[in-house]
Design a protein around this motif. Structure first.
Motif, PDB file in Angstrom:
ATOM      1  N   SER A 101       0.806  -1.220   0.000  1.00 40.10           N
ATOM      2  CA  SER A 101       0.000   0.000   0.000  1.00 40.10           C
ATOM      3  C   SER A 101       0.840   1.271   0.000  1.00 40.10           C
ATOM      4  O   SER A 101       0.544   2.212  -0.742  1.00 40.10           O
ATOM      5  CB  SER A 101      -0.971   0.008   1.184  1.00 40.10           C
ATOM      6  N   GLN A 102       1.894   1.337   0.795  1.00 31.53           N
ATOM      7  CA  GLN A 102       2.713   2.541   0.839  1.00 31.53           C
ATOM      8  C   GLN A 102       3.501   2.734  -0.458  1.00 31.53           C
ATOM      9  O   GLN A 102       3.681   3.855  -0.920  1.00 31.53           O
ATOM     10  CB  GLN A 102       3.661   2.507   2.030  1.00 31.53           C
ATOM     11  N   VAL A 103       3.949   1.646  -1.030  1.00 36.12           N
ATOM     12  CA  VAL A 103       4.675   1.728  -2.302  1.00 36.12           C
ATOM     13  C   VAL A 103       3.736   2.240  -3.391  1.00 36.12           C
ATOM     14  O   VAL A 103       4.093   3.141  -4.162  1.00 36.12           O
ATOM     15  CB  VAL A 103       5.278   0.350  -2.680  1.00 36.12           C
ATOM     16  N   ILE A 104       2.534   1.700  -3.449  1.00 38.32           N
ATOM     17  CA  ILE A 104       1.551   2.138  -4.450  1.00 38.32           C
ATOM     18  C   ILE A 104       1.210   3.608  -4.244  1.00 38.32           C
ATOM     19  O   ILE A 104       1.148   4.376  -5.213  1.00 38.32           O
ATOM     20  CB  ILE A 104       0.297   1.250  -4.409  1.00 38.32           C
ATOM     21  N   GLN A 105       1.013   4.026  -3.017  1.00 38.02           N
ATOM     22  CA  GLN A 105       0.718   5.421  -2.719  1.00 38.02           C
ATOM     23  C   GLN A 105       1.845   6.325  -3.207  1.00 38.02           C
ATOM     24  O   GLN A 105       1.599   7.353  -3.830  1.00 38.02           O
ATOM     25  CB  GLN A 105       0.553   5.634  -1.212  1.00 38.02           C
ATOM     26  N   PHE A 106       3.073   5.962  -2.902  1.00 34.25           N
ATOM     27  CA  PHE A 106       4.231   6.747  -3.320  1.00 34.25           C
ATOM     28  C   PHE A 106       4.278   6.850  -4.845  1.00 34.25           C
ATOM     29  O   PHE A 106       4.480   7.931  -5.392  1.00 34.25           O
ATOM     30  CB  PHE A 106       5.524   6.106  -2.790  1.00 34.25           C
ATOM     31  N   LEU A 107       4.105   5.742  -5.537  1.00 34.38           N
ATOM     32  CA  LEU A 107       4.169   5.738  -6.996  1.00 34.38           C
ATOM     33  C   LEU A 107       3.023   6.535  -7.612  1.00 34.38           C
ATOM     34  O   LEU A 107       3.218   7.231  -8.609  1.00 34.38           O
ATOM     35  CB  LEU A 107       4.198   4.310  -7.526  1.00 34.38           C
ATOM     36  N   LYS A 108       1.839   6.443  -7.034  1.00 33.18           N
ATOM     37  CA  LYS A 108       0.710   7.229  -7.536  1.00 33.18           C
ATOM     38  C   LYS A 108       0.972   8.725  -7.362  1.00 33.18           C
ATOM     39  O   LYS A 108       0.673   9.528  -8.243  1.00 33.18           O
ATOM     40  CB  LYS A 108      -0.586   6.854  -6.813  1.00 33.18           C
ATOM     41  N   PHE A 109       1.536   9.089  -6.238  1.00 34.26           N
ATOM     42  CA  PHE A 109       1.825  10.491  -5.958  1.00 34.26           C
ATOM     43  C   PHE A 109       2.912  11.032  -6.886  1.00 34.26           C
ATOM     44  O   PHE A 109       2.873  12.184  -7.291  1.00 34.26           O
ATOM     45  CB  PHE A 109       2.243  10.649  -4.487  1.00 34.26           C
ATOM     46  N   ASN A 110       3.869  10.189  -7.261  1.00 31.14           N
ATOM     47  CA  ASN A 110       5.023  10.625  -8.053  1.00 31.14           C
ATOM     48  C   ASN A 110       5.006  10.146  -9.507  1.00 31.14           C
ATOM     49  O   ASN A 110       6.011  10.299 -10.200  1.00 31.14           O
ATOM     50  CB  ASN A 110       6.307  10.142  -7.382  1.00 31.14           C
ATOM     51  N   PHE A 111       3.894   9.590  -9.973  1.00 25.36           N
ATOM     52  CA  PHE A 111       3.908   8.964 -11.303  1.00 25.36           C
ATOM     53  C   PHE A 111       4.307   9.933 -12.413  1.00 25.36           C
ATOM     54  O   PHE A 111       4.932   9.536 -13.391  1.00 25.36           O
ATOM     55  CB  PHE A 111       2.566   8.294 -11.620  1.00 25.36           C
TER      56      PHE A 111
END
Length: 126
Positions: A101-111
């Motif tokens: 979940s945290q990895v996905i959140q980070f990637l979504k925020f920085n995509f």
């Protein structure tokens, strides 16, 4: 959300002895790449299916085709994105978080900053 920011992740990529020169070769097989990272092919497959495929703009950049076809070879951008996930997962595990979940959140925020064109610019500036 992860406390790591994108510039820190990019700096960690440059500093990591495992990853530092990994983007120089044109193509590496999945087996060669996971051997470099020290994970197995199933782990890479899970990252693709459970993380990258959940973020449509990254999925489009990662596969470069609308069909989302996996190749036996990984180009430098694909290795870059999986290396970012590798570093983020490592950080999450150190904090005791075992899900994505945290990895996905980070990637979504920085995509927007992790697309193929941004990688090519980052690579030129190294």
């Amino acid at each position: 959300m992860m406390q790591t920011d994108l510039p820190t992740v990019l700096e960690n990529l440059k500093q990591s002895p495992k990853i530092r020169d990994a983007f120089l070769d044109n193509l590496l097989t999945r087996t060669e790449w996971v051997s470099t990272l020290g994970v197995n092919r199933t782990t890479l497959w899970r990252w693709e299916s459970e993380i990258i495929n959940k973020i449509p703009p990254l999925k489009t950049s990662y596969y470069e085709s609308e069909r989302g076809v996996r190749s036996n070879y990984l180009d430098p951008y694909q290795r870059f994105l999986s290396a970012v996930i590798y570093l983020l997962k490592d950080e999450s595990i150190k904090k005791g978080v075992k899900n994505n979940s945290q990895v996905i959140q980070f990637l979504k925020f920085n995509f927007m900053h992790l697309r193929r064109s941004n990688f090519e610019q980052w690579q030129e500036n190294q």
